[in-house]
Design a protein around this motif. Structure first.
Motif, PDB file in Angstrom:
ATOM      1  N   GLN A 118       0.959  -1.187   0.202  1.00 50.12           N
ATOM      2  CA  GLN A 118      -0.211   0.117  -0.068  1.00 50.12           C
ATOM      3  C   GLN A 118       0.780   1.320  -0.097  1.00 50.12           C
ATOM      4  O   GLN A 118       1.859   1.204   0.721  1.00 50.12           O
ATOM      5  CB  GLN A 118      -0.818   0.109   1.490  1.00 50.12           C
ATOM      6  CG  GLN A 118      -1.862   1.020   1.353  1.00 50.12           C
ATOM      7  CD  GLN A 118      -2.901   1.020   0.193  1.00 50.12           C
ATOM      8  OE1 GLN A 118      -3.236   0.076  -0.192  1.00 50.12           O
ATOM      9  NE2 GLN A 118      -3.393   2.282  -0.295  1.00 50.12           N
ATOM     10  N   GLY A 175      -2.394   5.652  -2.226  1.00 52.67           N
ATOM     11  CA  GLY A 175      -3.507   4.556  -2.600  1.00 52.67           C
ATOM     12  C   GLY A 175      -2.938   3.665  -3.589  1.00 52.67           C
ATOM     13  O   GLY A 175      -3.760   3.122  -4.224  1.00 52.67           O
ATOM     14  N   ASP A 231      -6.343   2.972  -5.971  1.00 53.99           N
ATOM     15  CA  ASP A 231      -7.653   2.824  -5.017  1.00 53.99           C
ATOM     16  C   ASP A 231      -8.338   1.518  -5.497  1.00 53.99           C
ATOM     17  O   ASP A 231      -9.357   1.635  -5.718  1.00 53.99           O
ATOM     18  CB  ASP A 231      -8.509   4.120  -5.346  1.00 53.99           C
ATOM     19  CG  ASP A 231      -7.722   5.460  -4.900  1.00 53.99           C
ATOM     20  OD1 ASP A 231      -6.793   5.234  -4.248  1.00 53.99           O
ATOM     21  OD2 ASP A 231      -7.953   6.426  -5.594  1.00 53.99           O
TER      22      ASP A 231
END
Lengths: 93, 93, 93, 93, 93, 93, 93
Positions: free
Chosen positions: F19, F23, G76
């Motif tokens: 991560q 993001g 994301d």
């Protein structure tokens, strides 16, 4: 009719490979033996340094070109070749 | 007559490979041994940076050129070579 | 005399390979060991961006050049090399 | 003295490979491990787009360069390398 | 609709390979046998020497192009090809 | 400190590969998996068409770059990479 | 967010490969079968002939691109690709 694109030219190969109009005899060693033909159509040239540079050859010129170059097409039953100008070696006056 | 296209030149190779007019002797190691000949015709040059850059050599110059370069043609029974200017090494005064 | 064409130069290789005039000793590892010689003639340079760019070296300069580069010729009995300027590494003052 | 030609530079490799003046430690993986050295002489640069573009480095700069690049020469008994500017990675302040 | 990007053109290949509208017969030697098709859409061209140079061909032109070139797509159930302008050989008037 | 030369940049790779701050999750397929890092120093750029073109990235940018590119160096005990700007894929805002 | 560098673009591949919004069906031959996706971010372009040439595509364009090109990233949780503009074939209106 065929209009070659860019720096291409349309050439009709000349059959008689030994003695040519300009007294040019193409020696027998198949690899280097250039071919001869008549220019039938000439492209508009390609863009270089801000100009469209036209090919040197004109319609009707008899030219020498590298063997095995170009793409074959038949126009009205005639065998022709679409060549890049860089395949052309010389103009036979 | 033959008019070379672009940066090409027509050269008639000189037979005598040992001693040459300008006192140039071409050493025996076949690979690098350049050849000698007389310039018979010169192309108009190629387009670079907006100009047609003419070859440096003139008709009549005696020149040295890289072995095995160029395309063979016979003109009025004479063996000749069509070379790119970049195949030419030097002019022999 | 020989007039190199384009960006070429004519160099007479210097025999003594160990100690050189400028205190340059060419280490033994044959591959990288550059050679040394004297510039005998310089070409007019090649056309780039609209200018004929002349080689940096002058006649008489002692130069270092990459081993195994260039084409061998004999001029008046002397072994010489025709090199491209890009084969030259440095000028020895 | 040696005057590098074109975009070349003369560099004296620094012996101590682990810890360097600028706190740079060259990691052990031999392939990527760049070398360090001091610039001894700088070429005039090469011609690009109508200008002679000078190398960024100056004499006296401590530089990092790609391993196994360049040509070895000995100057007054010192091992040196002639490198192209493109072999140089960074200047160590 | 599809808008080709850069110097690309969208061409709908013509089925009948033997006799073509302009009397062009594509000889049988599969390798060199160029294909024929109609220009359906033309890219804006690519940037060269400060200008965006538009392709020579127009929508509706019948063109010859090198066999096996381009990328296949189906538009509204029709087989089409996305080609670079350099894949195009000639315009058939 | 290290001053990268030409179009190079000095990047400190970021440890956590799954991560990332923005993001961004770097998928597992090792080959394409780009790496992430922070720009520590930027070169002056290279000369093109008469201008020195500066790299787009700035010191402090978080960037994505192609895996296995660049040269490893350690600066004050930190693992760093010297990359060409062309190795950089994107800036992570 | 991701800001692609130079001539790169960030594209979100479209799942449904058979029928597409613009009626484009991507034929089954896996090799040539281009992919489709939506442009999410566009680079500032690269420097050519003194100008920074911006990519033709805009954010939100639906585009066709060559299969297997680009570098995978997840943004994301979404699978995305970083492509060069030259990987893009056409814009689907």
């Amino acid at each position: 009719m065929i209009q070659p694109i860019g720096d291409r030219v349309l050439v009709q190969p000349t059959e008689k490979e030994e003695q040519t109009a300009g007294g040019i005899v193409l020696p027998g060693t198949v690899k280097e033996k250039p071919q001869e033909g008549r220019v039938v159509a000439v492209g508009a040239g390609i863009f270089r340094d801000g100009h469209r540079v036209q090919p040197e050859v004109k319609v009707g010129n008899q030219v020498l070109f590298a063997k095995f170059s170009g793409t074959e097409v038949k126009v009205d039953g005639q065998d022709m070749l679409i060549l890049h100008e860089s395949d052309l070696l010389a103009i036979l006056n």
